[in-house]
Design an enzyme around this catalytic site. Sequence first.
Site, PDB file in Angstrom:
ATOM      1  N   ARG A 121       0.841  -1.200   0.000  1.00 56.06           N
ATOM      2  CA  ARG A 121       0.000   0.000   0.000  1.00 56.06           C
ATOM      3  C   ARG A 121       0.876   1.250   0.000  1.00 56.06           C
ATOM      4  O   ARG A 121       1.926   1.278   0.623  1.00 56.06           O
ATOM      5  CB  ARG A 121      -0.925   0.022   1.229  1.00 56.06           C
ATOM      6  CG  ARG A 121      -2.136  -0.862   1.098  1.00 56.06           C
ATOM      7  CD  ARG A 121      -3.071  -0.740   2.284  1.00 56.06           C
ATOM      8  NE  ARG A 121      -2.479  -1.241   3.499  1.00 56.06           N
ATOM      9  CZ  ARG A 121      -1.926  -0.504   4.440  1.00 56.06           C
ATOM     10  NH1 ARG A 121      -1.928   0.822   4.337  1.00 56.06           N
ATOM     11  NH2 ARG A 121      -1.395  -1.038   5.515  1.00 56.06           N
ATOM     12  N   TYR A 127      -1.678  -3.428  -6.706  1.00 54.14           N
ATOM     13  CA  TYR A 127      -1.519  -4.064  -5.394  1.00 54.14           C
ATOM     14  C   TYR A 127      -2.861  -4.111  -4.644  1.00 54.14           C
ATOM     15  O   TYR A 127      -3.583  -3.096  -4.597  1.00 54.14           O
ATOM     16  CB  TYR A 127      -0.454  -3.326  -4.545  1.00 54.14           C
ATOM     17  CG  TYR A 127      -0.441  -3.886  -3.152  1.00 54.14           C
ATOM     18  CD1 TYR A 127       0.109  -5.147  -2.915  1.00 54.14           C
ATOM     19  CD2 TYR A 127      -1.075  -3.240  -2.100  1.00 54.14           C
ATOM     20  CE1 TYR A 127       0.046  -5.719  -1.653  1.00 54.14           C
ATOM     21  CE2 TYR A 127      -1.140  -3.803  -0.833  1.00 54.14           C
ATOM     22  CZ  TYR A 127      -0.578  -5.042  -0.624  1.00 54.14           C
ATOM     23  OH  TYR A 127      -0.656  -5.625   0.606  1.00 54.14           O
ATOM     24  N   LYS A 130      -9.826  -2.134   1.552  1.00 50.75           N
ATOM     25  CA  LYS A 130      -9.458  -0.999   2.419  1.00 50.75           C
ATOM     26  C   LYS A 130     -10.208   0.271   2.011  1.00 50.75           C
ATOM     27  O   LYS A 130     -10.652   1.042   2.854  1.00 50.75           O
ATOM     28  CB  LYS A 130      -7.957  -0.731   2.324  1.00 50.75           C
ATOM     29  CG  LYS A 130      -7.091  -1.920   2.647  1.00 50.75           C
ATOM     30  CD  LYS A 130      -7.341  -2.410   4.030  1.00 50.75           C
ATOM     31  CE  LYS A 130      -6.360  -3.505   4.407  1.00 50.75           C
ATOM     32  NZ  LYS A 130      -6.636  -3.994   5.762  1.00 50.75           N
ATOM     33  N   HIS A 137     -10.794  -2.276  11.372  1.00 51.72           N
ATOM     34  CA  HIS A 137      -9.722  -3.143  10.844  1.00 51.72           C
ATOM     35  C   HIS A 137      -9.548  -4.325  11.818  1.00 51.72           C
ATOM     36  O   HIS A 137      -8.563  -4.381  12.553  1.00 51.72           O
ATOM     37  CB  HIS A 137      -8.438  -2.307  10.750  1.00 51.72           C
ATOM     38  CG  HIS A 137      -7.332  -2.958  10.009  1.00 51.72           C
ATOM     39  ND1 HIS A 137      -6.004  -2.683  10.271  1.00 51.72           N
ATOM     40  CD2 HIS A 137      -7.323  -3.870   9.010  1.00 51.72           C
ATOM     41  CE1 HIS A 137      -5.237  -3.376   9.451  1.00 51.72           C
ATOM     42  NE2 HIS A 137      -6.000  -4.105   8.687  1.00 51.72           N
ATOM     43  N   SER A 194      -1.464  -3.867  10.013  1.00 57.96           N
ATOM     44  CA  SER A 194      -1.168  -4.797   8.921  1.00 57.96           C
ATOM     45  C   SER A 194       0.100  -5.600   9.227  1.00 57.96           C
ATOM     46  O   SER A 194       1.059  -5.058   9.791  1.00 57.96           O
ATOM     47  CB  SER A 194      -0.942  -3.999   7.648  1.00 57.96           C
ATOM     48  OG  SER A 194      -1.992  -3.078   7.470  1.00 57.96           O
ATOM     49  N   CYS A 215       0.753  -7.958  11.342  1.00 54.29           N
ATOM     50  CA  CYS A 215       1.070  -8.238  12.753  1.00 54.29           C
ATOM     51  C   CYS A 215       0.385  -9.524  13.206  1.00 54.29           C
ATOM     52  O   CYS A 215       0.157  -9.732  14.393  1.00 54.29           O
ATOM     53  CB  CYS A 215       0.617  -7.097  13.649  1.00 54.29           C
ATOM     54  SG  CYS A 215       1.672  -5.651  13.550  1.00 54.29           S
ATOM     55  N   ASP A 261      -9.783  -9.536   8.632  1.00 53.46           N
ATOM     56  CA  ASP A 261      -9.279  -8.190   8.327  1.00 53.46           C
ATOM     57  C   ASP A 261     -10.262  -7.065   8.629  1.00 53.46           C
ATOM     58  O   ASP A 261      -9.841  -6.015   9.092  1.00 53.46           O
ATOM     59  CB  ASP A 261      -8.878  -8.124   6.841  1.00 53.46           C
ATOM     60  CG  ASP A 261      -7.979  -6.944   6.524  1.00 53.46           C
ATOM     61  OD1 ASP A 261      -7.093  -6.629   7.336  1.00 53.46           O
ATOM     62  OD2 ASP A 261      -8.161  -6.330   5.461  1.00 53.46           O
ATOM     63  N   ARG A 281       1.826 -12.135  -0.959  1.00 53.54           N
ATOM     64  CA  ARG A 281       0.490 -12.426  -0.432  1.00 53.54           C
ATOM     65  C   ARG A 281      -0.134 -13.662  -1.056  1.00 53.54           C
ATOM     66  O   ARG A 281       0.217 -14.055  -2.167  1.00 53.54           O
ATOM     67  CB  ARG A 281      -0.433 -11.235  -0.740  1.00 53.54           C
ATOM     68  CG  ARG A 281      -0.014  -9.916  -0.118  1.00 53.54           C
ATOM     69  CD  ARG A 281      -0.592  -9.768   1.241  1.00 53.54           C
ATOM     70  NE  ARG A 281      -0.183  -8.560   1.932  1.00 53.54           N
ATOM     71  CZ  ARG A 281      -0.917  -7.968   2.871  1.00 53.54           C
ATOM     72  NH1 ARG A 281      -2.095  -8.448   3.214  1.00 53.54           N
ATOM     73  NH2 ARG A 281      -0.467  -6.901   3.490  1.00 53.54           N
TER      74      ARG A 281
HETATM   75  C1  OXD Z   1      -3.358  -4.647   5.147  1.00 53.35           C
HETATM   76  C2  OXD Z   1      -4.032  -5.770   4.475  1.00 53.35           C
HETATM   77  O1  OXD Z   1      -2.436  -4.049   4.577  1.00 53.35           O
HETATM   78  O2  OXD Z   1      -4.914  -6.364   5.119  1.00 53.35           O
HETATM   79  O3  OXD Z   1      -3.748  -4.330   6.286  1.00 53.35           O
HETATM   80  O4  OXD Z   1      -3.722  -6.066   3.318  1.00 53.35           O
HETATM   81 MN    MN Z   2      -5.442  -5.329   6.949  1.00 57.71          MN
END
Ligand code: OXD
Ligand code: MN
Length: 591
Positions: free
Chosen positions: A73, A201, A210, A230, A252, A254, A277, A374
């Site tokens: 991002r 992306y 998002k 989130h 993100s 974590c 998410d 990913r």
């Molecule tokens: C983030 C995702 O960046 O979930 O938080 O992709």
């Molecule tokens: Mn996320």
Amino acid sequence: MTTPLQIWVEEQAKLTKPDKVYWCDGSEEEAHRLIEIGMKEESIAGTPIFRELNQKTFPNSYYHRSHPTDVARTEHLTFVCHPDKETAGPNNNWMDPDEAKEKMRGISDGCMRGKTMYVLPYMMGHPQSPYAKACVQLTDVSYVAISMRIMTRMTRDVIDKIGSREDFVKGLHSVGDFDPNKRFIMHFPEENFVWSVGSGYGGNALLGKKCFSLRIASYLGLREGWLAEHMVIMGIQDPRGDTTYITAALPSACGKTNLAMLESALPGYKVWTIGDDIAWLNIGADGRLWAINPETGFFGVAPGTSMKTNPNMMRTLKKGTFYPTLFTNTALNTDTNEPWWEGMDGAEPKNLVDWQGNKWDSSMGTKAAQPNSRFTASTSQCPALSPEFNNPKGVPISAIIFGGKRTQVKPLVVEGSSWQNSVFLGARMGSETTAAAIHQEDVVRRDPMAMLPFCGYNMADYFGHWFNIGKRLKRPPKIFSINWFRTDDKGNYIWPGFGENIRVLKWIVDRAHNKVGAKETPIGLMPHLKDLDLSGLSIKKENLEKLFGLDVKGWQREAEDIKVFFEKFGDRMPKEIWEEFYKMKAKLGGS
Ligand code: OXD
Ligand code: MN
């Protein structure tokens, strides 16, 4: 009769000038056709959009390589275009909506020339849910069309649902020519509209995620009285068979996906996954908070995922259903044609190419998989998927967790002592930065409720909104902060994490049901060690002190950092936040 949707699509086609306009129906047959096109006709930087992976070990899986400048991002190119800057707040980049549109029109003129424009009708949320939203995204790349089919409920029925309405959620996306200087992700919250050019992306290009479900939806939530967060949503089943639903917000990369489907290390406990998410939280008629996951897929970080860290995700990735599974920017085992990443089970394969296609081995000192590489996989493939996943009402929430990655200062678990104190607890969160966004890694930044990059309006108003929601709840969930990432003097993580996190979740559930007590500290309520099941773990006494003790000096420094952050919001900051801040500061003592 021409509908507002048709008119809008025609207008966008006139601007972007695709060769063809194709309306997707979300069917399996269509997905295969688009993947075929992606394997043969389309490419990014000379690489086909899709490459088939080993269909025996990873059924219905495909590999995708992004443009090398387009791997995460781009927060600095993400704008929230409210009519006035104050509404966007210091937490967002802002541009005047007219100026932003003019800029985007310039960049978008003819950007789909020679390509197909895919029209993607999709729902965020179950179509029968009163909380669901009907959306349409336009895109010029099959990777995004296929990803959206995994991540959302995409069907032609959505077009009927929209009918003659004008208030459907709109997304215009083009990868353009991947020029980072012409890359912008623009949000127009007043119009439910996202316009994104120059990036393929996930977080920049799958506009239901998002962009809509957090940035735009958080603003809708402010106006309509609900929260877009989130957050993971999960059910924790105890040995008696009772399930308690909780949500957890973490920045993100974590470990949200690992948490959402953890395999319990405590016998008799089981975790049921609802989302990894995003949570939309509404107040039910019973005065409780109810959560739905608007998505239908996982878009998770691959490196570090293994049978040890997340067995349910590994099973999900290998399940193979009629939904394709995508791997983006991982390394490739060229002997077996399987995806590979750092931290995967087993020895390093002999013949690997890295995420850019170069021959690789670990002696080179670089990473084989891009750190933010990913997977994209359907939730339906997850063995831990909750039977409540498709319940249009959602699930009632008994506890909310806020987390972050902090190697120092923050204890393992703390509980807010009241709703007001809990909102402050969420607002004061900070986390060490990760590879999920383009910025310097491993520096602490304040990240309230893990929403800093995703709150589509002024965060001072967002905290106020949390206080207002609390006033309307008859049975509010209890609120906690957690930190799995505390390190010892040698820099090793103290807490074993992963499946062992159930021990902390059990305490949280016990607290939610008022089964155990807690002790008061200047930063909130903390566990009595006797109430936490630590059996079978060998954590040294001095490390237990780090996990469960209070580092007063560290917290005094922390308070200063929190203050600097809160001051950015000036007079708009709710006074309750400052009240709680000064209460904490006084209890901590010092200057
Ligand atoms: C983030 C995702 O960046 O979930 O938080 O992709
Ligand atoms: Mn996320």
